[in-house]
Design a protein around this motif. Structure first.
Motif, PDB file in Angstrom:
ATOM      1  N   UNK A 346      49.486  39.916  57.693  1.00 31.32           N
ATOM      2  CA  UNK A 346      50.684  40.107  57.509  1.00 31.32           C
ATOM      3  C   UNK A 346      50.740  40.327  55.980  1.00 31.32           C
ATOM      4  N   UNK A 347      52.039  40.617  55.293  1.00 34.99           N
ATOM      5  CA  UNK A 347      52.139  40.959  53.925  1.00 34.99           C
ATOM      6  C   UNK A 347      52.312  39.743  52.994  1.00 34.99           C
ATOM      7  N   UNK A 348      52.215  38.458  53.664  1.00 32.49           N
ATOM      8  CA  UNK A 348      52.155  37.459  52.602  1.00 32.49           C
ATOM      9  C   UNK A 348      51.740  36.060  53.418  1.00 32.49           C
ATOM     10  N   UNK A 349      51.191  35.083  52.668  1.00 34.45           N
ATOM     11  CA  UNK A 349      51.239  33.896  53.400  1.00 34.45           C
ATOM     12  C   UNK A 349      51.577  32.518  52.175  1.00 34.45           C
ATOM     13  N   UNK A 350      51.801  31.508  52.902  1.00 32.68           N
ATOM     14  CA  UNK A 350      51.965  30.189  52.024  1.00 32.68           C
ATOM     15  C   UNK A 350      51.003  29.349  52.113  1.00 32.68           C
ATOM     16  N   UNK A 351      50.537  28.480  50.979  1.00 38.11           N
ATOM     17  CA  UNK A 351      49.463  27.559  51.198  1.00 38.11           C
ATOM     18  C   UNK A 351      49.954  26.359  50.492  1.00 38.11           C
ATOM     19  N   UNK A 352      49.882  25.184  51.184  1.00 36.65           N
ATOM     20  CA  UNK A 352      49.996  23.849  50.473  1.00 36.65           C
ATOM     21  C   UNK A 352      48.821  23.329  50.041  1.00 36.65           C
ATOM     22  N   UNK A 353      48.520  22.589  48.879  1.00 35.19           N
ATOM     23  CA  UNK A 353      47.376  22.141  48.342  1.00 35.19           C
ATOM     24  C   UNK A 353      47.530  20.597  47.918  1.00 35.19           C
ATOM     25  N   UNK A 354      46.846  19.939  48.444  1.00 32.94           N
ATOM     26  CA  UNK A 354      46.851  18.460  48.008  1.00 32.94           C
ATOM     27  C   UNK A 354      45.676  18.218  47.224  1.00 32.94           C
ATOM     28  N   UNK A 355      46.043  17.789  45.995  1.00 35.50           N
ATOM     29  CA  UNK A 355      44.806  17.715  44.910  1.00 35.50           C
ATOM     30  C   UNK A 355      45.452  16.907  43.746  1.00 35.50           C
ATOM     31  N   UNK A 356      44.581  16.400  42.752  1.00 34.41           N
ATOM     32  CA  UNK A 356      45.489  15.907  41.559  1.00 34.41           C
ATOM     33  C   UNK A 356      45.116  16.916  40.428  1.00 34.41           C
ATOM     34  N   UNK A 357      45.418  16.412  39.222  1.00 32.71           N
ATOM     35  CA  UNK A 357      45.314  17.351  38.097  1.00 32.71           C
ATOM     36  C   UNK A 357      44.021  17.512  37.456  1.00 32.71           C
ATOM     37  N   UNK A 358      43.008  16.518  38.125  1.00 37.87           N
ATOM     38  CA  UNK A 358      41.709  16.771  37.608  1.00 37.87           C
ATOM     39  C   UNK A 358      41.081  17.990  38.024  1.00 37.87           C
ATOM     40  N   UNK A 359      41.805  18.999  38.892  1.00 36.37           N
ATOM     41  CA  UNK A 359      41.488  20.079  39.605  1.00 36.37           C
ATOM     42  C   UNK A 359      41.430  21.391  38.529  1.00 36.37           C
ATOM     43  N   UNK A 360      40.284  22.241  38.870  1.00 30.81           N
ATOM     44  CA  UNK A 360      40.380  23.646  38.257  1.00 30.81           C
ATOM     45  C   UNK A 360      40.402  24.722  39.271  1.00 30.81           C
ATOM     46  N   UNK A 361      40.906  25.762  39.110  1.00 31.23           N
ATOM     47  CA  UNK A 361      40.765  26.897  40.456  1.00 31.23           C
ATOM     48  C   UNK A 361      40.199  28.152  39.795  1.00 31.23           C
ATOM     49  N   UNK A 362      39.537  28.967  40.632  1.00 31.56           N
ATOM     50  CA  UNK A 362      39.074  30.178  40.289  1.00 31.56           C
ATOM     51  C   UNK A 362      39.436  30.881  41.593  1.00 31.56           C
ATOM     52  N   UNK A 363      40.213  32.015  41.249  1.00 30.71           N
ATOM     53  CA  UNK A 363      40.372  32.843  42.772  1.00 30.71           C
ATOM     54  C   UNK A 363      39.620  34.093  42.657  1.00 30.71           C
ATOM     55  N   UNK A 364      39.258  34.602  43.845  1.00 26.38           N
ATOM     56  CA  UNK A 364      38.514  35.946  43.944  1.00 26.38           C
ATOM     57  C   UNK A 364      39.336  36.667  45.206  1.00 26.38           C
ATOM     58  N   UNK A 365      39.421  38.044  45.074  1.00 25.75           N
ATOM     59  CA  UNK A 365      40.149  38.795  46.025  1.00 25.75           C
ATOM     60  C   UNK A 365      39.159  39.915  46.466  1.00 25.75           C
ATOM     61  N   UNK A 366      38.883  40.096  47.632  1.00 28.53           N
ATOM     62  CA  UNK A 366      38.266  41.272  48.308  1.00 28.53           C
ATOM     63  C   UNK A 366      39.320  42.207  48.738  1.00 28.53           C
ATOM     64  N   UNK A 367      39.186  43.373  48.072  1.00 28.66           N
ATOM     65  CA  UNK A 367      40.096  44.436  48.554  1.00 28.66           C
ATOM     66  C   UNK A 367      39.221  46.016  48.604  1.00 28.66           C
ATOM     67  N   UNK A 368      39.375  46.632  49.729  1.00 28.43           N
ATOM     68  CA  UNK A 368      38.813  47.945  50.055  1.00 28.43           C
ATOM     69  C   UNK A 368      37.278  47.744  49.656  1.00 28.43           C
ATOM     70  N   UNK A 369      36.782  46.412  49.687  1.00 32.27           N
ATOM     71  CA  UNK A 369      35.481  46.659  49.660  1.00 32.27           C
ATOM     72  C   UNK A 369      34.785  45.963  48.151  1.00 32.27           C
ATOM     73  N   UNK A 370      35.970  45.779  47.329  1.00 30.70           N
ATOM     74  CA  UNK A 370      35.719  45.764  46.019  1.00 30.70           C
ATOM     75  C   UNK A 370      35.944  44.251  45.745  1.00 30.70           C
ATOM     76  N   UNK A 371      35.268  43.376  44.867  1.00 28.27           N
ATOM     77  CA  UNK A 371      35.503  41.776  44.584  1.00 28.27           C
ATOM     78  C   UNK A 371      36.142  41.819  43.356  1.00 28.27           C
ATOM     79  N   UNK A 372      37.204  40.992  43.179  1.00 25.82           N
ATOM     80  CA  UNK A 372      37.935  40.794  41.879  1.00 25.82           C
ATOM     81  C   UNK A 372      37.834  39.306  41.751  1.00 25.82           C
TER      82      UNK A 372
END
Length: 719
Positions: A346-372
Motif C-alpha cells: 500500500x502507500x504507507x505504513x506505521x511502525x512502533x519501535x520500543x527502544x532507549x536513547x542509546x540507539x542509533x539508526x540507519x535506513x536504506x530503501x530499495x526502489x526500482x532496483x536501486x539501493x539508497x
C-alpha cells in the motif's frame, strides 16, 4: 565550557521549537516531524541488492485520520490537571480525575506542552472490529436453563453500528435498550457531561435507526438479547446501555465513560462488552487509554466487569526483535545481524519501535532496483527527524520517557524499507511492531531479521483489569486436548517470554450462529448466518461474567476474573501458557468453584411470642437442615427460611446446613435470644414458602393465591 554546551544541547534536544517532546506521543512527533525535526537525505549506493518475489502475506490495513502537515484539530487523550486542560480543548470529556479527552490544534499543543498542568498527550489511535454449539461447550446454555438469563445485570455495549429498531430487540413493544448514546448523530440533545452526539431513551429506541454497514454490532448483540423464535439471546433479560462510536480510542474512551456513569446511576451490576481493539502505541499496557480502563475498572471494585477480544492478528507477521552485534557503526549491510527489512504493497505504513536513547539508526530503501542509504542518526541528538524524497517520505519521532518511537513511511510505488540498528545495550533487543499497513520480509541474506507471528496481542487486552478472550473452533470435541485444528489461527496472543501473558481464556470464535445484516446495512428478516473472530469469543466470555454477577453481585473485578480462570477446562499443559491461556471457558465450573463462605451468607432473624424464624437473604442459597442444639430439636425448614415453633426461653443455638444449587455445603452457627412465653395456640399457624403467615381460612386444597403487582400468583404452601 564543554559542560555548558552539553547542557544547552540537551535543552535544545528536548525542547525543539518550543515543544517538550517528553510530553508528546511519538506518533504525533513522527507525523509532524517536518515542523519539529531535522531533515536528512538518502544517498545512492552502488551495492548490488536484490529481493526475490515474496509470498503474499496478510497486511493490517486501515485508514488513519491523522495526516502529515494537517492543520486540523487533533483527537487526543490528555493526562494532567483536568480542569485547566479543559480550557484548551474542544468537546472535552472528563474520564477520570487525571484523564480528559477532546480535540486540540497542534499550535495549542505546542504552547501547553511545557506547562506544569500537562503530563502527557496521546493521539487517538485507530480502532478496528475484530454461536449454537458455542453456548453448549461453554456451559452457558446450562446456566441459562438454571435461570441465569441476565436478570438484574445490565449490559454495556459499544461498537461502530448496531440496529436497535429491528424486531429481535423488542418484546411486548418494549425495547431491550435502556439508553443509547449515538456519537454520530446531532438531531437531539447530547447526554449530560458529554458535549456531542445525542442520547436516546428506551421508548425512542423502539423506532430508532442506526446504520450498521458491517453488521458487526447487530450480530454480536443478537447473541446476547435476541427475542427471535429461531434464535434466542443468552441473557435476554438484561437491559442494554449502548454507544454507537467512531473507531478511534478517544471516542471509544468517551463511550466507556458514558456506560460506566449510567450503569453506576442505575445501581445494578453490569458487564461492558467491548468487541474492539487497536494495535498501536507502547504495546506495554501503559497507554493513557489503558490507564483509564484501569481506573474505571479497578480490581477491587464490585458489581462490574469488562470483556474484550484478544484480536484477530494471530496469523500476521507484525512483530520482530533485533539484537545488535555491531562493534562499530561503519560496518556494511551484509556483515552484521542487526538488520530489519520491511515492505508494503500500500502507500504507507506505521511502525512502533520500543527502544532507549542509546540507539542509533540507519535506513536504506530499495526502489526500482536501486539501493539508497542514509547516514547514522543518533536518537540522543535527533529525537525527531524526517526524509523527504520524490518517491517516498519517512518521519520519525522518539519519546525518551516512554522509551518508544513511531515511524511513518509513505511511498507512491513499490519500495522496500530497511532499518539497521546500533546500540550500546547488546543484551536487550530493539522491538518492532507494525501498527498499520506493512509486513516484515526476510531477503535471502543470513544477517537479515524476519518478522514473527507472535506478540500480536491487541490493546486493551493486555491490561490486567480486563478479561481477554482468544478463539477456538466451536465444533471441537470437548473431550480432546488442543490439536492444530482446535485453536483458531487468527487469534492473537503474546509470546511466552513476554511479561504480559494473555489471552486469559479461550471461547468459541468460529462457526458462530448469529443475526446477519446485509452489506448495505439493512438487516434480513429473521436471517442468520455463521460468523468468526475473537469479537464473538469475547461475547461468550462476557455472558459468563453476567451470569456470575447474577449469582453474586458483590464479586470484585479480580474475583470475577479468577472464577473464570478457575472454572476453565484445562487443556494442553494443564496450566497457563501463551497459547491456550487458562483453558476453555466453562462458566458452570466457574460458578461451582465458588464455594459457600460464611462471610457471604446473610441472615435475618424474626421473633414472635411463639416462634423464631431464620431467613436467608440470598435466594441462591437454601437451608437443607436446621438443628436447635440447645433443645436437640430438628426444626422445620423451607427453601429460604427455618422456623422453630418451640424455642427455649433464653439463648438458643442453631446449626444450619446451607446448600447452593451446585451442591457446595457450609455449616454455620447462629445464636438467638428468646424471651417470650410460648403460646399454646402457636401450632395452628401456617406460613407460605416465603415465610409469611397465612390464615387457614384463605387456604383451599393446599394452594394459596396472592396478589402481587396487580397479577394473581399461585404459591404452594406446606402445612
Amino acid at each position: 565550557m564543554r559542560k555548558i554546551l552539553i547542557l544547552l544541547t540537551f535543552i535544545i534536544f528536548w525542547k525543539i521549537w518550543g515543544i517538550n517532546l517528553n510530553k508528546i506521543d511519538p506518533t504525533i512527533l513522527s507525523y509532524f516531524s517536518e515542523d519539529l525535526g531535522e531533515t536528512f537525505s538518502f544517498k545512492k549506493s552502488f551495492l548490488k541488492f536484490s529481493v526475490e518475489p515474496l509470498e503474499k502475506d496478510t497486511i493490517l490495513s486501515y485508514d488513519f485520520y491523522l495526516k502529515r502537515k494537517s492543520k486540523e484539530i487533533l483527537p487526543v487523550i490528555l493526562k494532567g490537571d483536568v480542569e485547566r486542560l479543559k480550557n484548551f480543548i474542544n468537546q472535552n470529556v472528563k474520564i477520570t480525575d487525571s484523564i480528559v479527552t477532546g480535540y486540540i490544534d497542534f499550535s495549542t499543543l505546542k504552547e501547553i506542552s511545557d506547562s506544569n498542568f500537562l503530563i502527557f498527550c496521546e493521539i487517538s489511535k485507530p480502532v478496528f472490529q475484530s454461536s449454537d454449539s458455542a453456548a453448549y461447550l461453554t456451559r452457558i446454555s446450562q446456566m441459562v436453563g438454571m435461570g441465569y438469563d441476565g436478570e438484574g445485570v445490565n449490559i454495556g455495549f459499544i461498537d461502530d453500528g448496531f440496529s436497535p429498531s429491528i424486531p429481535i430487540f423488542k418484546k411486548d413493544n418494549i425495547s431491550k435498550f435502556k439508553l443509547i448514546w449515538n456519537q454520530k448523530s446531532f438531531s437531539s440533545f447530547p447526554p449530560q457531561n458529554f458535549g456531542y452526539g445525542e442520547e436516546i431513551d428506551s421508548f425512542k429506541a423502539l423506532n430508532y435507526d442506526i446504520e450498521d454497514v458491517k453488521g458487526h454490532g447487530t450480530s454480536l448483540l443478537s447473541i446476547l438479547s435476541s427475542e427471535s423464535y429461531f434464535f434466542e439471546g443468552l441473557i435476554k433479560r438484561s437491559k442494554i446501555v449502548a454507544v454507537n462510536t467512531f473507531l478511534n480510542t478517544k471516542n471509544l474512551l468517551d463511550g466507556i465513560k458514558y456506560i460506566v456513569d449510567r450503569c453506576e446511576y442505575f445501581q445494578k451490576p453490569f458487564v461492558l462488552f467491548m468487541p474492539l481493539n487497536y494495535f498501536w502505541g507502547s504495546h506495554s499496557g501503559e497507554d493513557l487509554f489503558e490507564e483509564a480502563i484501569k481506573e474505571l475498572f479497578p480490581l477491587t471494585s464490585l458489581k462490574r466487569g469488562i470483556s474484550v477480544p484478544a484480536g484477530n492478528l494471530g496469523n500476521m507477521k507484525l512483530y520482530s526483535k533485533v539484537y545488535d552485534n555491531f562493534q562499530i557503526k561503519g560496518e556494511d549491510l551484509f556483515s552484521n545481524s542487526s538488520v530489519l527489512f520491511l515492505t508494503d504493497s500500500s502507500k504507507s505504513f506505521d511502525l512502533d519501535i520500543l527502544c532507549n536513547d542509546f540507539l542509533s539508526l540507519r535506513f536504506f530503501v530499495l526502489s526500482d532496483g536501486d539501493l539508497f542509504l542514509s547516514e547514522w542518526i543518533d536518537l540522543k541528538e535527533n529525537p525527531v527527524f524526517y526524509f523527504s524524497e520524490p518517491d517516498f517520505f519517512l518521519g520519525f519521532g522518539y519519546n525518551k520517557d516512554k522509551n518508544c518511537s513511531h515511524l511513518i513511511f509513505e511511498h507512491q510505488k513499490k519500495n522496500y524499507l530497511g532499518i539497521q540498528i546500533f546500540t550500546t545495550d547488546k543484551e536487550n533487543p530493539v522491538e518492532f511492531f507494525i501498527a498499520r499497513g506493512g509486513t516484515f520480509v526476510k531477503p535471502s541474506y543470513e544477517n537479515f531479521y524476519d518478522g514473527e507471528r507472535k506478540k500480536n496481542l491487541c490493546s486493551p487486552a493486555s491490561v490486567e483489569n480486563v478479561i481477554s478472550s482468544g478463539s477456538y473452533i466451536s465444533r471441537r470435541n470437548t473431550y480432546l486436548f488442543v490439536t492444530d485444528d482446535t485453536l483458531f489461527t487468527i487469534s492473537s496472543f503474546n509470546s511466552k517470554d513476554d511479561d504480559i501473558l494473555k489471552p486469559d481464556i479461550y471461547s468459541p470464535g468460529k462457526y458462530i450462529l448469529s443475526y446477519r445484516v446485509g452489506s448495505d446495512g439493512i438487516s434480513y428478516k429473521d436471517s442468520f448466518g455463521f460468523f468468526l473472530g475473537t469479537s464473538y469469543s469475547s461475547i461468550f466470555t462476557g455472558v459468563a461474567l453476567v451470569q456470575l454477577l447474577q449469582a453474586d453481585s458483590n464479586l470484585s473485578v479480580k474475583q470475577l476474573y479468577e472464577l473464570i480462570k478457575k472454572g476453565a477446562d484445562i487443556v494442553s499443559t494443564g496450566y497457563f501458557d501463551q497459547i491456550t491461556g487458562y483453558g476453555f471457558l466453562n462458566v458452570f465450573r466457574s460458578l461451582k468453584s465458588q464455594s459457600v463462605r460464611k462471610d457471604e451468607i446473610f441472615l435475618r432473624i424474626e421473633k414472635d411470642k411463639s416462634y423464631v424464624k431464620i431467613f436467608l437473604k440470598d435466594s441462591k442459597y437454601s437451608i437443607v437442615e436446621c438443628i436447635n442444639i440447645t433443645t436437640s430439636n430438628h426444626i422445620e425448614v423451607f427453601k429460604n427460611f427455618a422456623i422453630d415453633r418451640k424455642p427455649k426461653i433464653g439463648k438458643n443455638k442453631y446449626i444450619l446446613k446451607i446448600l447452593n444449587e451446585l451442591g457446595e455445603k457450609e455449616e454455620i452457627m447462629v445464636d438467638v435470644e428468646f424471651f417470650k412465653n410460648i403460646s399454646p395456640s402457636n401450632g395452628g399457624k401456617v406460613f407460605d414458602l416465603s415465610g409469611r403467615e397465612v390464615l387457614k381460612s384463605k387456604i383451599k386444597r393446599g394452594i394459596y393465591f396472592e396478589i402481587l403487582d396487580g397479577k394473581k400468583f399461585k404459591k404452594l404452601i406446606k402445612f
